[in-house]
Write an enzyme that holds these catalytic residues in place. Structure first.
Site, PDB file in Angstrom:
ATOM      1  N   LYS A  13       0.852  -1.109  -0.011  1.00 34.10           N
ATOM      2  CA  LYS A  13       0.029   0.054  -0.011  1.00 34.10           C
ATOM      3  C   LYS A  13       0.913   1.235  -0.010  1.00 34.10           C
ATOM      4  CE  LYS A  13      -1.814  -0.671   4.088  1.00 34.10           C
ATOM      5  NZ  LYS A  13      -1.283  -1.992   4.689  1.00 34.10           N
ATOM      6  N   ARG A  88      -7.930   1.437  10.585  1.00 28.89           N
ATOM      7  CA  ARG A  88      -7.555  -0.020  10.941  1.00 28.89           C
ATOM      8  C   ARG A  88      -8.597  -0.556  11.631  1.00 28.89           C
ATOM      9  NH1 ARG A  88      -1.335   0.575   9.538  1.00 28.89           N
ATOM     10  NH2 ARG A  88      -0.388  -1.691   9.935  1.00 28.89           N
ATOM     11  N   ARG A 127      12.313  -7.866   4.305  1.00 23.24           N
ATOM     12  CA  ARG A 127      12.577  -6.334   4.416  1.00 23.24           C
ATOM     13  C   ARG A 127      13.577  -5.739   5.420  1.00 23.24           C
ATOM     14  NH1 ARG A 127       7.139  -2.820   4.643  1.00 23.24           N
ATOM     15  NH2 ARG A 127       7.027  -3.060   6.774  1.00 23.24           N
ATOM     16  N   ARG A 160      13.435  -4.061  11.036  1.00 22.82           N
ATOM     17  CA  ARG A 160      12.513  -3.298  11.678  1.00 22.82           C
ATOM     18  C   ARG A 160      12.142  -4.115  12.882  1.00 22.82           C
ATOM     19  NH1 ARG A 160       8.160   0.102   8.459  1.00 22.82           N
ATOM     20  NH2 ARG A 160       6.921  -1.194   9.471  1.00 22.82           N
ATOM     21  N   ARG A 171       1.107  -9.040  13.646  1.00 20.98           N
ATOM     22  CA  ARG A 171       0.468  -7.961  12.911  1.00 20.98           C
ATOM     23  C   ARG A 171      -0.631  -8.650  11.935  1.00 20.98           C
ATOM     24  NH1 ARG A 171       5.560  -5.564  10.207  1.00 20.98           N
ATOM     25  NH2 ARG A 171       4.174  -4.097   9.421  1.00 20.98           N
TER      26      ARG A 171
HETATM   27  P1  AMP Z   1       2.587   0.463   9.061  1.00 18.93           P
HETATM   28  O1  AMP Z   1       3.907   0.840   8.718  1.00 18.93           O
HETATM   29  O2  AMP Z   1       1.260   0.617   8.433  1.00 18.93           O
HETATM   30  O3  AMP Z   1       2.537  -1.290   8.948  1.00 18.93           O
HETATM   31  O4  AMP Z   1       2.194   0.637  10.634  1.00 18.93           O
HETATM   32  C1  AMP Z   1       3.224   0.136  11.638  1.00 18.93           C
HETATM   33  C2  AMP Z   1       2.743  -0.039  13.175  1.00 18.93           C
HETATM   34  O5  AMP Z   1       2.129   1.410  13.466  1.00 18.93           O
HETATM   35  C3  AMP Z   1       1.465  -0.837  13.315  1.00 18.93           C
HETATM   36  O6  AMP Z   1       1.845  -2.146  13.440  1.00 18.93           O
HETATM   37  C4  AMP Z   1       0.667  -0.174  14.413  1.00 18.93           C
HETATM   38  O7  AMP Z   1       1.587  -0.380  15.551  1.00 18.93           O
HETATM   39  C5  AMP Z   1       0.777   1.243  13.973  1.00 18.93           C
HETATM   40  N1  AMP Z   1       0.038   1.872  13.301  1.00 18.93           N
HETATM   41  C6  AMP Z   1       0.041   2.304  11.994  1.00 18.93           C
HETATM   42  N2  AMP Z   1      -1.194   2.859  11.627  1.00 18.93           N
HETATM   43  C7  AMP Z   1      -2.052   2.455  12.754  1.00 18.93           C
HETATM   44  C8  AMP Z   1      -3.491   2.751  12.703  1.00 18.93           C
HETATM   45  N3  AMP Z   1      -4.324   3.138  12.092  1.00 18.93           N
HETATM   46  N4  AMP Z   1      -3.983   2.202  14.064  1.00 18.93           N
HETATM   47  C9  AMP Z   1      -3.343   1.911  15.187  1.00 18.93           C
HETATM   48  N5  AMP Z   1      -1.953   1.644  14.905  1.00 18.93           N
HETATM   49  C10 AMP Z   1      -1.386   1.911  13.833  1.00 18.93           C
END
Ligand code: AMP
Length: 218
Positions: A13, A88, A127, A160, A171
């Site tokens: 995405k 989310r 990654r 990471r 996740r």
């Molecule tokens: P991402 O890079 O989008 O995979 O986000 C990394 C981490 O940030 C996620 O695993 C969550 O811990 C947190 N995070 C990102 N977006 C959200 C969201 N909309 N709601 C809650 N936690 C989020």
């Protein structure tokens, strides 16, 4: 053009949002990026978010809703936006609808990026990221020149903490339980388009732009 990019972690995405943002001049709002920036800057919000993120759990709704609200009232989002990784949860989607209603903004489309689970695990576990300039690589599909350090700035690449095996499992479980219900939430509102996201970045992008063409010209 006002869009939501929905899908499990690792479906691409963010990469596609960068390309759409550059081509159409709309702002990418990634809650993951905003939270990682807060963690790097050691802000109060970042310190609160870090332990959730390291474990692959969701940061509390109130925190991310506040972050997104600030971005949506920013004049730079007036030309349009792509929400990447938000909403989310159903409460986040409801909060988003309220903010957009208040500002009389219409959401054009929710794109649901689809990739099989085994492929997602392969993408995330391979990654590697640059802790200095945030560039990302993949050990197999897109390695840096020497496989160890960043091509852009020379910093040693790291995995990471949330790309480690246990956090990936968490996740994906969190996605199934809390985010996947948004598919029927938006489908019920006739706002959803599914996008097969297996294949090269370019081929997925070609298919995505076909879906978006109608909203860009609208
Ligand atoms: P991402 O890079 O989008 O995979 O986000 C990394 C981490 O940030 C996620 O695993 C969550 O811990 C947190 N995070 C990102 N977006 C959200 C969201 N909309 N709601 C809650 N936690 C989020």
């Amino acid at each position: 053009m006002q869009l939501v990019f929905l899908g499990a972690p690792g479906v691409g995405k963010g990469t596609q949002a960068d390309k759409v943002s550059a081509q159409y001049g709309v702002m990418k709002i990634s809650t993951g990026d905003l939270l990682r920036e807060a963690v790097r800057n050691r802000t109060k919000l970042g310190l609160e978010a870090k332990s959730y993120m390291d474990q692959g759990k969701l940061v509390p709704d109130s925190v991310v809703i506040g972050l997104v609200r600030d971005k949506l009232v920013d004049p730079s989002s007036a030309k349009g936006f792509i929400l990447d990784g938000f909403p989310r949860t159903v409460p986040q989607a409801e909060a988003l609808a309220t903010v957009l209603d208040e500002r009389r903004i219409r959401l054009d489309r929710v794109i649901n990026f689809q990739v099989p689970r085994a492929e997602i695990v392969k993408r995330l576990s391979g990654r590697r990221s640059c802790p200095k300039c945030q560039a990302t690589y993949h050990m197999e599909f897109a390695p840096s020149k020497d496989g160890l350090s960043c091509d852009r700035c020379g910093e040693a690449l790291v995995q990471r903490s949330d790309d480690q095996r246990e956090a990936i499992e968490t996740r994906l479980k969190v996605y199934e339980e809390q985010t996947a219900p948004l598919i029927s939430f938006y489908d019920g509102k006739h706002m959803l388009s599914h996008l097969d996201s297996v294949g090269s970045v370019e081929s997925v992008y070609q298919n995505l732009t076909k879906v978006l063409a109608v909203y860009h010209s609208a």
